[in-house]
Design a protein around this motif. Structure first.
Motif, PDB file in Angstrom:
ATOM      1  N   SER A  35      18.204 -27.300  -3.730  1.00 19.13           N
ATOM      2  CA  SER A  35      19.140 -27.044  -2.631  1.00 19.13           C
ATOM      3  C   SER A  35      19.505 -28.335  -1.907  1.00 19.13           C
ATOM      4  O   SER A  35      19.753 -28.341  -0.716  1.00 19.13           O
ATOM      5  N   ASP A  41      27.419 -25.235  -3.437  1.00 18.84           N
ATOM      6  CA  ASP A  41      27.104 -23.831  -3.155  1.00 18.84           C
ATOM      7  C   ASP A  41      27.712 -22.914  -4.200  1.00 18.84           C
ATOM      8  O   ASP A  41      27.202 -21.822  -4.451  1.00 18.84           O
ATOM      9  N   LEU A  42      28.810 -23.342  -4.801  1.00 24.62           N
ATOM     10  CA  LEU A  42      29.512 -22.521  -5.789  1.00 24.62           C
ATOM     11  C   LEU A  42      30.105 -23.398  -6.870  1.00 24.62           C
ATOM     12  O   LEU A  42      30.677 -24.448  -6.582  1.00 24.62           O
ATOM     13  N   VAL A  57      25.696 -20.035  -8.133  1.00 27.01           N
ATOM     14  CA  VAL A  57      25.519 -20.249  -6.699  1.00 27.01           C
ATOM     15  C   VAL A  57      24.224 -21.008  -6.470  1.00 27.01           C
ATOM     16  O   VAL A  57      23.317 -21.000  -7.298  1.00 27.01           O
ATOM     17  N   ARG A  60      20.945 -22.063  -1.417  1.00 33.22           N
ATOM     18  CA  ARG A  60      21.378 -21.862  -0.038  1.00 33.22           C
ATOM     19  C   ARG A  60      22.129 -20.537   0.112  1.00 33.22           C
ATOM     20  O   ARG A  60      22.090 -19.890   1.145  1.00 33.22           O
ATOM     21  N   VAL A  61      22.838 -20.145  -0.963  1.00 28.43           N
ATOM     22  CA  VAL A  61      23.559 -18.868  -0.955  1.00 28.43           C
ATOM     23  C   VAL A  61      22.604 -17.716  -1.251  1.00 28.43           C
ATOM     24  O   VAL A  61      22.664 -16.653  -0.619  1.00 28.43           O
ATOM     25  N   ALA A  87      24.435 -10.405  -1.454  1.00 28.37           N
ATOM     26  CA  ALA A  87      23.130 -11.002  -1.694  1.00 28.37           C
ATOM     27  C   ALA A  87      22.078  -9.914  -1.554  1.00 28.37           C
ATOM     28  O   ALA A  87      21.754  -9.508  -0.435  1.00 28.37           O
ATOM     29  N   ILE A 325      33.759 -18.335  -0.414  1.00 26.06           N
ATOM     30  CA  ILE A 325      32.797 -17.258  -0.608  1.00 26.06           C
ATOM     31  C   ILE A 325      32.689 -16.461   0.678  1.00 26.06           C
ATOM     32  O   ILE A 325      32.549 -17.017   1.750  1.00 26.06           O
ATOM     33  N   ALA A 327      29.985 -13.911   1.857  1.00 22.61           N
ATOM     34  CA  ALA A 327      28.674 -13.427   1.441  1.00 22.61           C
ATOM     35  C   ALA A 327      28.217 -12.299   2.342  1.00 22.61           C
ATOM     36  O   ALA A 327      28.372 -12.341   3.564  1.00 22.61           O
TER      37      ALA A 327
END
Length: 330
Positions: A35, A41-42, A57, A60-61, A87, A325, A327
């Motif tokens: 991370s 992140d993506l 991902v 962190r996501v 998630a 994103i 989430a």
């Protein structure tokens, strides 16, 4: 949604030329280890259909280690570039705060399939996420809305005239400035999606002693109350064609995957470890290749909820990595 398909037929409507490219996107992303600041992140690994494109991902996501019961899941992929990601965490980090008159209770997402995302018609990066929560035995429902303008969830009480349904909904999709709810008999036999600018219903569910076949229905406009039959073919006719024989696949009824977003005559299927497209009108296979998904849990059979047809936004199709994103913690 509209009433069940009618038995009327009509001529085919010519599909407009593609506005952009499209991909078949896996619904379960990979989670990359690490991370650090250098970890995106993506990220997307794009492939031409019928191969499957993959989403990755960062931790962190999705901070948990994925398991057969806890994993990230893509609920929607909008052509604006919005990806709605759920998630599914072992221990929820946050809960949805719903703004109700007089209080702000914390509530969790009730049903993933009843959550959708819709971009603002004026673009500008504005969007709304909404969840429909029917009150069974009542003609009302709660509509939980998260607006990028407000930055919080708000509850609205809305009229819901549909009768209670035993079968679970399969998905929520955006079309014509609205969110639509799709019901069906499992997600191996039926599919609702947008193709050539109209809602399409694909059915392969066998009734009684009828032959196994695939039918494609169209909702002519958003306010229509009946579906119109556009294309149909028996699997016997498809299996008999040289294009199917060339695939080497067995004469076995496949699992329905999705409809081509620009050509409503083309429907994709899963069979064994292959994903293939069939021109229903011509009874011919037009695409066939092995698919590689981020494996769904072994306890779940392959089904169309594990992929999405994504019309790529220009920023992605032109090579610019600029996808937002949204989430949700479930």
């Amino acid at each position: 949604m509209a009433s069940p398909p009618s038995s009327s037929t009509s001529g085919d409507t010519a599909a407009p030329p593609p506005r952009s490219t499209w991909v078949i996107l896996s619904s379960i992303p990979s989670v990359v280890q690490g991370s650090g600041a250098e970890t995106a992140d993506l990220s997307l690994a794009l492939a031409a259909p019928p191969r499957v494109s993959r989403l990755t991902v960062s931790q962190r996501v999705f901070p948990d280690a994925p398991t057969p019961h806890n994993f990230p899941f893509l609920l929607a992929a909008d052509s604006s570039g919005l990806l709605l990601l759920s998630a599914i965490l072992a221990v929820p980090r946050t809960r949805v705060d719903i703004d109700r008159p007089g209080n702000h209770p914390g509530e969790s997402i009730m049903h993933q399939a009843l959550v959708g995302v819709i971009a603002s018609p004026g673009d500008g990066g504005r969007y709304m996420v909404a969840e429909l929560v029917p009150s069974f035995g009542s003609d009302e429902a709660d509509l939980r809305c998260f607006s990028s303008d407000l930055g919080e969830w708000v509850n609205k009480r809305v009229h819901y005239p549909l009768p209670p349904r035993i079968l679970s909904p399969l998905c929520t999709l955006a079309h014509h400035g609205r969110l639509w709810e799709a019901h069906g008999v499992l997600d191996k036999f039926r599919y609702v999606g947008v193709s050539a600018g109209s809602l399409r219903f694909v059915d392969t569910y066998r009734r009684g002693g009828a032959p196994n076949k695939v039918t494609v229905w169209t909702l002519r406009n958003p306010d229509a109350t009946e579906w119109t039959l556009e294309h149909e073919a028996t699997f016997v006719d498809i299996w008999a064609d040289d294009t199917y024989k060339a695939t080497g696949l067995p004469k076995k009824v496949p699992v329905l995957a999705l409809i081509h977003p620009y050509n409503p005559a083309v429907v994709y299927f899963f069979l064994e470890d292959h994903l293939f497209g069939v021109d229903v009108r011509a009874h011919k296979v037009v695409k066939c290749d092995r698919y590689h998904l981020v494996a769904p849990p072994r306890s779940y059979p392959i089904a169309n909820r594990f992929i999405s047809a994504w019309e790529l936004p220009r920023a992605v199709s032109s090579g610019i990595r600029k996808t937002e994103i949204v989430a949700l913690d479930d």
